[in-house]
Write an enzyme that holds these catalytic residues in place. Structure first.
Site, mmCIF file in Angstrom:
data_model
loop_
_atom_site.group_PDB
_atom_site.id
_atom_site.type_symbol
_atom_site.label_atom_id
_atom_site.label_comp_id
_atom_site.label_asym_id
_atom_site.label_seq_id
_atom_site.Cartn_x
_atom_site.Cartn_y
_atom_site.Cartn_z
ATOM 1 N N GLY A 35 -4.013 20.546 42.073
ATOM 2 C CA GLY A 35 -3.646 20.456 40.668
ATOM 3 C C GLY A 35 -4.777 20.787 39.706
ATOM 4 O O GLY A 35 -4.563 20.911 38.504
ATOM 5 N N CYS A 87 28.721 28.646 40.697
ATOM 6 C CA CYS A 87 28.415 30.070 40.569
ATOM 7 C C CYS A 87 29.734 30.854 40.543
ATOM 8 O O CYS A 87 30.642 30.608 41.350
ATOM 9 C CB CYS A 87 27.560 30.539 41.749
ATOM 10 S SG CYS A 87 27.365 32.339 41.838
ATOM 11 N N CYS A 124 29.652 33.082 44.179
ATOM 12 C CA CYS A 124 29.710 32.487 45.511
ATOM 13 C C CYS A 124 30.240 31.056 45.488
ATOM 14 O O CYS A 124 30.427 30.447 46.532
ATOM 15 C CB CYS A 124 28.327 32.516 46.172
ATOM 16 S SG CYS A 124 27.161 31.303 45.492
ATOM 17 N N CYS A 147 24.458 32.588 40.384
ATOM 18 C CA CYS A 147 23.207 32.142 40.988
ATOM 19 C C CYS A 147 22.048 32.995 40.476
ATOM 20 O O CYS A 147 22.138 34.222 40.446
ATOM 21 C CB CYS A 147 23.249 32.305 42.514
ATOM 22 S SG CYS A 147 24.295 31.118 43.354
ATOM 23 N N CYS A 203 22.670 33.879 46.892
ATOM 24 C CA CYS A 203 24.055 34.164 46.529
ATOM 25 C C CYS A 203 24.657 35.193 47.503
ATOM 26 O O CYS A 203 25.760 35.025 48.009
ATOM 27 C CB CYS A 203 24.104 34.696 45.087
ATOM 28 S SG CYS A 203 25.759 34.665 44.347
#
Lengths: 286, 275, 236
Positions: free
Chosen positions: A33, A242, A245, A267, A273
């Site tokens: 980090g 979606c 899909c 998606c 997808c």
């Protein structure tokens, strides 16, 4: 690599530069980090197009790697196609659109829906690495705040959101605390993707070319999205499936489909997808 | 917050009454600006519950002294001993920066003359008050907001203003908000630089009354820098008169003002319009 | 705060003044030196009321102020409730005032907008009394001194001279201090209020307070004071 390309160093950058970047990566991995400075090079593309990510990818690639590049989750956008073509040319590595097949995935703004593995490296393109930048413009001061873990101000920013809107409204670049120490900008991924950072088996590297910073999440690092006990973090997405899909659990892009303002939600992860549809999934009739 | 504040204050007042050691011991504090003296050889003890006024004209070194104590300026010489909550004496000038910052946002408070310097002007009143709590690890929004509302009431700001930014506040309200922002963490020492300067007289009186009440109820120790002898009279138990960077006279507030010994103090007192 | 531990020698009063001198040096007026007092001595015992007398300018207020502690003691010794004031540090003086001395001055010095009831209650709050109890006691005393309830919530800075004086008296008598210093407590009061103040003084004496006062009002002095001390005797 073809004989014609032998004049190039493998993966465009010279070996000394790659070594410098790898040293920065090692330091970044050692201090999860923490924003490690590095001597960012000029790349053959403008800042903001992923120069930080490209340098990280160049420093990590080996000839056996399989590279996937996505932009907003899609493999077929200009930026993704260009960077993939770039490395195919200068490193001769195999490329793919499949998350499962890739060993290195360079990304802008998304983490794939397909779970990552210990054999993969994620490379994030980062525009602004400093999560405190818009709260405290002085770099001298933000560095001191990181050094002293003086993060009250960041929490004030979240407080202001809850006070004004009843919830934290940050939709992307939602700040996280890494291994209980550094507050980090996860790059402009949607907050939906934040939980994927937590204890991910893949190594996550973040590169900011213009700002000359590299930071990292080693595999299995604890990553917490900042929140309040009584207003816990929520990974949000458009509340619908979606349109292609039918996936209920993937992040969706809103697409304008005609001049009449017609729209659909699909998606954002095109590979995910396509895989689902190939396996027979489809949207239920509206 | 609501139940415990009074009890805690009472407990602290009792503890302070039995205190056997000063909260702050300052000795030989010196700060130069090149060849010029900012403040020289300043020494004093501050006891729990005590308010020390530092008076003098502009350039007398009183603000330099305060800045050195607060850690905003590094003194060239001297020692500042702080008695922490466990009764240990800590050398404030020698403790590591992280610890000093922690002190600055928990046990110490600094109220600036211009509230714009002490507030985050783009952050709501509630956020301003809550910052010290959040910096100290508070993560419960409801409780942070409750504490902020409680403190707005204590400094006599309408709770309905909790989400307004200080830009929309009057000067007096801004100053009261700055005080709330500083006192919310229950500090033991408050440093104030001309806290009533720049305010209308009527607003000053209200602020003085508020500060007196808070000092008494919270058992606060305070160092108040002011050029206004009337303010010093009403706030401070004890005065230190500074001139050209040095202390020329010190003592009980009304002794210094009613029976000044040093020529400069006599001049200062006789020059005041009304006391 | 330092507790005022009694170290009173046998025979000495609650207020014991010995060989006290005071001079003022006016640095900004050519260093002029004004000799105010020399060889001042007196005792006030518990249950006793003593008046300081003498012509105007004789040094009554100067002596009173040294005993209250806002004038420094030039030379000699002043003990109040056994605590030596000469050279005492501010904490000692403040603790003594808070715990032992009730003070009625001629001037009301308060933060402008503080209501009268809080001005009177303040000595009790400083002693740690609960706010409501302190206010109730303050209001009872204000009522007894004929300050109308309508004024209790207002700042005494807006009051008449006589009203301000009664607020001052109430503040001095709000707690049963063992020592009382009264500077003209009955000045500018009408008959009824004057009588109330004299009653308060008698009651304080009866409970054993040691009282030192300045009274221009000879009749009042005669009514409550056990003896006079002529400050003129201490002129240099």
């Amino acid at each position: 690599m073809t004989p014609d390309d032998a004049d190039y160093t493998f993966a465009y950058l010279d070996e000394a530069t790659k070594r410098m970047i790898r040293r920065a990566v090692l330091k970044a991995v050692a201090i999860p980090g923490y924003q490690t400075p590095f001597a960012s090079r000029e790349m053959p593309m403008p800042y903001g197009w992923g120069t930080g990510g490209v340098q990280l990818t160049a420093a990590c690639l080996t000839p056996d790697d399989v590279l996937k590049v996505i932009d907003q989750g899609a493999d077929d956008t200009t930026n993704a196609v260009s960077i993939r073509a770039f490395f195919a040319k200068v490193a001769g590595v195999a490329t793919t659109e499949s998350t499962r097949e890739a060993t290195i995935i360079q990304t802008r703004h998304r983490i794939p829906e397909t779970p990552l593995t210990e054999d993969q490296i994620m490379v994030f393109q980062v525009p602004i690495p400093e999560p405190l930048r818009f709260l405290e413009p002085r770099e001298t001061e933000t560095r001191r705040m990181h050094a002293l873990a003086d993060y009250g101000l960041m929490q004030v920013r979240l407080y202001e959101d809850v006070a004004r809107h009843g919830a934290v409204t940050l939709a992307y670049a939602y700040p996280v605390r890494v291994a209980g120490r550094y507050v980090m900008d996860p790059s402009p991924i949607p907050r939906f993707d934040n939980p994927k950072l937590d204890r991910s088996p893949a190594l996550m590297l973040f590169g900011a070319g213009r700002e000359q910073r590299i930071y990292a999440l080693p595999p299995w690092t604890r990553v917490e999205s900042l929140d309040f006990e009584d207003h816990p973090f929520e990974a949000s997405k458009p509340d619908r499936p979606c349109a292609l899909c039918g996936a209920e659990d993937s992040y969706l892009d809103e697409v304008i489909v005609d001049d009449a303002g017609g729209r659909m939600f699909v998606c954002s992860d095109t590979d995910h997808c396509a895989n689902r549809r190939a396996a027979g999934a489809q949207a239920s009739a509206p | 917050m609501t139940v415990s504040t009074a009890e805690m204050a009472q407990a602290r007042v009792r503890a302070d009454a039995e205190a056997r050691a000063p909260l702050l011991e300052v000795a030989g504090l010196t700060r130069r600006y090149g060849a010029r003296i900012g403040c020289a050889d300043i020494g004093f003890d501050l006891w729990p519950g005590e308010v020390l006024g530092v008076v003098g004209e502009s350039g007398s070194g009183k603000s330099t002294l305060l800045a050195c104590l607060a850690g905003h300026l590094a003194p060239d010489a001297g020692r500042v001993l702080w008695r922490d909550r466990d009764g240990r004496a800590r050398d404030v000038l020698a403790i590591p920066e992280p610890e000093r910052r922690l002190l600055a946002r928990t046990d110490w408070a600094f109220v600036r003359q211009n509230p714009r310097d002490g507030l985050r002007m783009g952050v709501s009143a509630g956020g301003n008050i809550g910052e010290r709590l959040m910096a100290g690890g508070a993560r419960h929004y409801g409780r942070i907001r409750g504490a902020a509302a409680d403190w707005l009431a204590r400094v006599e700001i309408d709770a309905g203003r909790i989400d307004d930014t200080p830009r929309a506040f009057s000067g007096g309200m801004q100053q009261r908000l700055q005080i709330a922002r500083n006192l919310v963490s229950g500090p033991r020492l408050v440093l104030m630089d001309e806290p009533t300067g720049g305010l209308d007289v009527s607003v000053q009186a209200r602020l003085l009354d508020l500060l007196r009440g808070l000092v008494r109820e919270m058992g606060l120790s305070a160092i108040v820098v002011t050029h206004d002898l009337a303010v010093a009279r009403l706030l401070a138990h004890r005065l230190m008169v500074m001139k050209d960077g040095r202390v020329v006279e010190t003592g009980l507030t009304d002794q210094v003002l009613d029976d000044p010994q040093h020529a400069y103090t006599q001049l200062l007192v006789s020059s005041a319009l009304r006391l | 705060m330092t507790r005022a531990v009694s170290e009173r020698p046998a025979g000495a009063g609650m207020i014991a003044v010995r060989a006290v001198a005071k001079r003022f040096t006016l640095h900004n007026q050519g260093g002029a030196v004004i000799e105010a007092l020399r060889g001042a001595a007196l005792d006030v015992r518990a249950g006793e009321c003593v008046a300081l007398t003498g012509a105007s300018g004789a040094g009554k207020s100067t002596l009173m102020r040294m005993i209250w502690g806002d004038y420094r003691i030039g030379a000699g010794s002043i003990r109040v409730a056994g605590v030596e004031l000469a050279g005492a540090d501010p904490r000692t003086v403040l603790a003594l005032r808070r715990d032992r001395i009730g003070h009625v001055s001629q001037f009301l010095r308060v933060v402008p907008r503080v209501p009268a009831r809080d001005v009177v209650a303040e000595p009790l709050l400083a002693l740690g009394a609960p706010r409501e109890a302190a206010r109730a006691r303050a209001e009872a005393l204000l009522a007894r001194l004929n300050i109308p309830p309508a004024l209790w919530g207002l700042s005494p800075t807006t009051f008449s001279g006589g009203e301000q004086q009664r607020v001052n008296v109430a503040r001095g008598f709000v707690h049963p201090f063992p020592v009382l210093l009264l500077d003209e407590p009955t000045a500018s009061l009408d008959g009824a209020n004057r009588a109330t103040v004299l009653d308060l003084i008698r009651e304080a004496k009866a409970r054993g307070a040691a009282i030192l006062g300045i009274f221009h009002d000879a009749d009042a002095r005669a009514q409550v004071c056990d003896r006079d001390v002529d400050v003129g005797a201490f002129r240099p």
